[in-house]
Design an enzyme around this catalytic site. Sequence first.
Site, PDB file in Angstrom:
ATOM      1  N   ASP A 105       0.802  -1.239   0.000  1.00 30.52           N
ATOM      2  CA  ASP A 105       0.000   0.000   0.000  1.00 30.52           C
ATOM      3  C   ASP A 105       0.833   1.287   0.000  1.00 30.52           C
ATOM      4  OD1 ASP A 105      -0.842  -0.789   3.461  1.00 30.52           O
ATOM      5  OD2 ASP A 105       0.901   0.296   2.682  1.00 30.52           O
ATOM      6  N   HIS A 120       6.770  -7.750  -1.041  1.00 33.45           N
ATOM      7  CA  HIS A 120       5.764  -8.223  -2.001  1.00 33.45           C
ATOM      8  C   HIS A 120       5.413  -7.170  -3.049  1.00 33.45           C
ATOM      9  CE1 HIS A 120       4.527 -11.202   1.380  1.00 33.45           C
ATOM     10  NE2 HIS A 120       5.608 -11.584   0.753  1.00 33.45           N
ATOM     11  N   CYS A 149       1.066  -1.692 -22.038  1.00 30.88           N
ATOM     12  CA  CYS A 149       2.364  -0.994 -22.030  1.00 30.88           C
ATOM     13  C   CYS A 149       2.364   0.075 -23.118  1.00 30.88           C
ATOM     14  CB  CYS A 149       3.485  -1.984 -22.275  1.00 30.88           C
ATOM     15  SG  CYS A 149       5.095  -1.193 -22.418  1.00 30.88           S
ATOM     16  N   SER A 191      -0.032 -12.081  10.606  1.00 31.15           N
ATOM     17  CA  SER A 191      -0.469 -13.398  11.104  1.00 31.15           C
ATOM     18  C   SER A 191       0.664 -14.409  10.968  1.00 31.15           C
ATOM     19  CB  SER A 191      -1.677 -13.862  10.283  1.00 31.15           C
ATOM     20  OG  SER A 191      -1.325 -13.890   8.900  1.00 31.15           O
ATOM     21  N   ASN A 215       0.326  -7.059  18.246  1.00 35.55           N
ATOM     22  CA  ASN A 215      -0.826  -7.628  17.541  1.00 35.55           C
ATOM     23  C   ASN A 215      -1.974  -7.791  18.533  1.00 35.55           C
ATOM     24  OD1 ASN A 215      -2.628  -9.463  16.131  1.00 35.55           O
ATOM     25  ND2 ASN A 215      -0.913  -9.979  14.809  1.00 35.55           N
ATOM     26  N   PRO A 216      -3.188  -7.413  18.169  1.00 40.56           N
ATOM     27  CA  PRO A 216      -4.303  -7.606  19.119  1.00 40.56           C
ATOM     28  C   PRO A 216      -4.590  -9.089  19.363  1.00 40.56           C
ATOM     29  CG  PRO A 216      -5.079  -6.592  17.069  1.00 40.56           C
ATOM     30  CD  PRO A 216      -3.618  -6.754  16.945  1.00 40.56           C
TER      31      PRO A 216
HETATM   32  C1  BV8 Z   1       6.775 -18.521  -3.123  1.00 38.58           C
HETATM   33  C2  BV8 Z   1       1.111  -9.357  -2.620  1.00 38.58           C
HETATM   34  C3  BV8 Z   1       7.946 -20.079  -4.377  1.00 38.58           C
HETATM   35  C4  BV8 Z   1      -0.074  -9.467  -3.510  1.00 38.58           C
HETATM   36  C5  BV8 Z   1       1.238 -11.324  -1.154  1.00 38.58           C
HETATM   37  C6  BV8 Z   1       6.148 -22.672   3.225  1.00 38.58           C
HETATM   38  C7  BV8 Z   1       5.126 -23.170   3.965  1.00 38.58           C
HETATM   39  C8  BV8 Z   1       3.805 -23.020   3.488  1.00 38.58           C
HETATM   40  C9  BV8 Z   1       3.502 -22.355   2.313  1.00 38.58           C
HETATM   41  C10 BV8 Z   1       4.524 -21.866   1.583  1.00 38.58           C
HETATM   42  C11 BV8 Z   1       5.833 -22.026   2.033  1.00 38.58           C
HETATM   43  N1  BV8 Z   1       6.624 -21.433   1.118  1.00 38.58           N
HETATM   44  C12 BV8 Z   1       5.864 -20.908   0.115  1.00 38.58           C
HETATM   45  C13 BV8 Z   1       4.575 -21.164   0.373  1.00 38.58           C
HETATM   46  C14 BV8 Z   1       3.465 -20.747  -0.456  1.00 38.58           C
HETATM   47  C15 BV8 Z   1       3.020 -19.300  -0.195  1.00 38.58           C
HETATM   48  C16 BV8 Z   1       2.514 -19.167   1.212  1.00 38.58           C
HETATM   49  O1  BV8 Z   1       3.213 -18.737   2.108  1.00 38.58           O
HETATM   50  N2  BV8 Z   1       1.237 -19.540   1.372  1.00 38.58           N
HETATM   51  C17 BV8 Z   1       0.586 -19.367   2.692  1.00 38.58           C
HETATM   52  C18 BV8 Z   1      -0.804 -18.837   2.463  1.00 38.58           C
HETATM   53  C19 BV8 Z   1       0.593 -20.644   3.441  1.00 38.58           C
HETATM   54  N3  BV8 Z   1       4.094 -18.345  -0.439  1.00 38.58           N
HETATM   55  C20 BV8 Z   1       4.245 -17.922  -1.724  1.00 38.58           C
HETATM   56  O2  BV8 Z   1       3.557 -18.274  -2.649  1.00 38.58           O
HETATM   57  C21 BV8 Z   1       5.403 -16.942  -1.948  1.00 38.58           C
HETATM   58  N4  BV8 Z   1       6.135 -17.342  -3.114  1.00 38.58           N
HETATM   59  O3  BV8 Z   1       6.831 -19.257  -2.181  1.00 38.58           O
HETATM   60  O4  BV8 Z   1       7.360 -18.787  -4.326  1.00 38.58           O
HETATM   61  C22 BV8 Z   1       8.921 -20.042  -5.440  1.00 38.58           C
HETATM   62  C23 BV8 Z   1      10.224 -19.935  -5.078  1.00 38.58           C
HETATM   63  C24 BV8 Z   1      11.193 -19.978  -6.085  1.00 38.58           C
HETATM   64  C25 BV8 Z   1      10.771 -20.129  -7.432  1.00 38.58           C
HETATM   65  C26 BV8 Z   1       9.421 -20.236  -7.743  1.00 38.58           C
HETATM   66  C27 BV8 Z   1       8.464 -20.151  -6.739  1.00 38.58           C
HETATM   67  C28 BV8 Z   1       4.864 -15.522  -2.288  1.00 38.58           C
HETATM   68  C29 BV8 Z   1       4.103 -14.967  -1.139  1.00 38.58           C
HETATM   69  C30 BV8 Z   1       3.672 -13.514  -1.448  1.00 38.58           C
HETATM   70  C31 BV8 Z   1       2.254 -13.434  -1.962  1.00 38.58           C
HETATM   71  N5  BV8 Z   1       1.818 -12.047  -2.106  1.00 38.58           N
HETATM   72  N6  BV8 Z   1       0.874 -10.023  -1.345  1.00 38.58           N
HETATM   73  C32 BV8 Z   1      -1.293  -8.754  -2.975  1.00 38.58           C
HETATM   74  O5  BV8 Z   1      -1.271  -8.237  -1.850  1.00 38.58           O
HETATM   75  O6  BV8 Z   1      -2.254  -8.687  -3.753  1.00 38.58           O
HETATM   76  S1  BV8 Z   1       0.944 -12.078   0.377  1.00 38.58           S
HETATM   77  C33 BV8 Z   1      -0.201 -11.047   1.214  1.00 38.58           C
HETATM   78  O7  BV8 Z   1      -0.809 -11.870   2.173  1.00 38.58           O
HETATM   79  C34 BV8 Z   1       0.405  -9.909   2.011  1.00 38.58           C
HETATM   80  O8  BV8 Z   1       1.451  -9.276   1.341  1.00 38.58           O
HETATM   81  C35 BV8 Z   1       0.858 -10.616   3.282  1.00 38.58           C
HETATM   82  O9  BV8 Z   1       2.130 -11.181   3.122  1.00 38.58           O
HETATM   83  C36 BV8 Z   1      -0.143 -11.734   3.398  1.00 38.58           C
HETATM   84  C37 BV8 Z   1      -1.156 -11.405   4.437  1.00 38.58           C
HETATM   85  O10 BV8 Z   1      -0.571 -11.616   5.675  1.00 38.58           O
HETATM   86  P1  BV8 Z   1      -0.605 -10.440   6.778  1.00 38.58           P
HETATM   87  O11 BV8 Z   1      -0.030  -9.207   6.208  1.00 38.58           O
HETATM   88  O12 BV8 Z   1      -0.017 -11.022   7.987  1.00 38.58           O
HETATM   89  O13 BV8 Z   1      -2.178 -10.158   6.954  1.00 38.58           O
HETATM   90  P2  BV8 Z   1      -3.279 -11.070   7.690  1.00 38.58           P
HETATM   91  O14 BV8 Z   1      -4.585 -10.490   7.327  1.00 38.58           O
HETATM   92  O15 BV8 Z   1      -3.013 -12.516   7.467  1.00 38.58           O
HETATM   93  O16 BV8 Z   1      -3.006 -10.800   9.252  1.00 38.58           O
HETATM   94  C38 BV8 Z   1      -3.195  -9.505   9.771  1.00 38.58           C
HETATM   95  C39 BV8 Z   1      -2.712  -9.563  11.215  1.00 38.58           C
HETATM   96  O17 BV8 Z   1      -2.799  -8.244  11.744  1.00 38.58           O
HETATM   97  C40 BV8 Z   1      -3.540 -10.484  12.121  1.00 38.58           C
HETATM   98  O18 BV8 Z   1      -2.660 -11.243  12.930  1.00 38.58           O
HETATM   99  C41 BV8 Z   1      -4.364  -9.507  12.959  1.00 38.58           C
HETATM  100  O19 BV8 Z   1      -4.589 -10.001  14.253  1.00 38.58           O
HETATM  101  C42 BV8 Z   1      -3.447  -8.299  13.000  1.00 38.58           C
HETATM  102  N7  BV8 Z   1      -4.119  -6.998  13.173  1.00 38.58           N
HETATM  103  C43 BV8 Z   1      -5.366  -6.644  12.802  1.00 38.58           C
HETATM  104  N8  BV8 Z   1      -5.604  -5.331  13.137  1.00 38.58           N
HETATM  105  C44 BV8 Z   1      -4.446  -4.866  13.701  1.00 38.58           C
HETATM  106  C45 BV8 Z   1      -3.493  -5.930  13.710  1.00 38.58           C
HETATM  107  N9  BV8 Z   1      -2.240  -5.792  14.208  1.00 38.58           N
HETATM  108  C46 BV8 Z   1      -1.910  -4.562  14.717  1.00 38.58           C
HETATM  109  N10 BV8 Z   1      -2.760  -3.488  14.710  1.00 38.58           N
HETATM  110  C47 BV8 Z   1      -4.032  -3.608  14.236  1.00 38.58           C
HETATM  111  N11 BV8 Z   1      -4.849  -2.559  14.260  1.00 38.58           N
END
Ligand code: BV8
Length: 257
Positions: A105, A120, A149, A191, A215-216
């Site tokens: 963002d 990311h 493009c 998370s 984190n809450p």
């Molecule tokens: C890859 C951009 C391989 C796009 C994003 C190992 C284990 C398991 C799975 C995998 C692994 N390795 C790879 C994987 C697969 C995958 C993955 O991790 N899957 C998950 C779902 C299990 N990873 C990938 O695919 C990565 N690439 O591995 O490539 C490769 C390697 C070499 C060659 C070829 C291939 C790429 C990952 C990136 C994806 N893109 N974003 C877009 O945004 O449109 S990820 C996107 O989701 C965000 O960027 C962020 O990373 C993620 C969301 O997570 P959070 O930011 O933590 O948000 P979330 O909502 O989950 O949590 C919010 C938290 O805030 C909560 O805890 C909440 O309590 C808290 N909160 C709420 N309010 C507040 C607060 N905290 C403080 N104050 C508040 N007010």
Amino acid sequence: MNDTDISAAAALLRGSMKTVVLTGAGISAESGIPTFRGEDGLWNRFRAEDLATLEAFREDAALVWGWYDWRRGLMSKVEANPAHKVLALWERRLPGLSIVTQNIDGLHQKAGSKSVVELHGNIWRVRCTKERTVSANTEPHLEEIPPRCPSCGALLRPDVVWFGEPLERAVLEEAVRLSATCEVMVVVGTSALVHPAASLPMAALERGARLIEINPDSTPLTRLAHLSLRGKAGAVLPLVQDRLGIGPGEDGQRSRT
Ligand code: BV8
């Protein structure tokens, strides 16, 4: 979260010469940007595999761009919140503080942060799918969906990392280097489920760094953190800043010399 925790967090930051702050969607929640997994989280309404993968883009670029255009519209209307602003101040005032974010963002930069490692990518940049050239595009809404493009007419894509895609090598190497050499890592609003971002705190812990979580809710990191401050980033970070007592002008640290 009690007063002692706030003081303990301030003491760790004051004593650290190398600090990494890793942020996720939670830090932008109070700016009005929905998180991914929260109650009104994006993944409750949309399926990541339908919108945030190369396959989805190849299948239906207009659908994917429609979603990103909606998010750009939403993100163009919001401002950085006190959590972003405290980190921008610390980046200026605390030695060796770096921000590593999963967020696309651009709110850290909007708050004044200069050297943000964007794991990311960024929603305000587009990339040519043929020439791979990256350019800024900060229009709240795109004129044409899908955009093309201007130089070769090929499809443009958001300059973000989709699931199943590798992070940019230099960006990941920098994030790993910073995490593996920091004394303190502050993890705010994630998370800790998406990899490789979620492995950065492990790299820091393995090297003896102190881990502070803000984190809450609890996360898989909570049991590993030295301090887990249960609260919203926009409330907790200003409290820690007050305790640190760093003014915009003065340097809150022992001089480096
Ligand atoms: C890859 C951009 C391989 C796009 C994003 C190992 C284990 C398991 C799975 C995998 C692994 N390795 C790879 C994987 C697969 C995958 C993955 O991790 N899957 C998950 C779902 C299990 N990873 C990938 O695919 C990565 N690439 O591995 O490539 C490769 C390697 C070499 C060659 C070829 C291939 C790429 C990952 C990136 C994806 N893109 N974003 C877009 O945004 O449109 S990820 C996107 O989701 C965000 O960027 C962020 O990373 C993620 C969301 O997570 P959070 O930011 O933590 O948000 P979330 O909502 O989950 O949590 C919010 C938290 O805030 C909560 O805890 C909440 O309590 C808290 N909160 C709420 N309010 C507040 C607060 N905290 C403080 N104050 C508040 N007010």
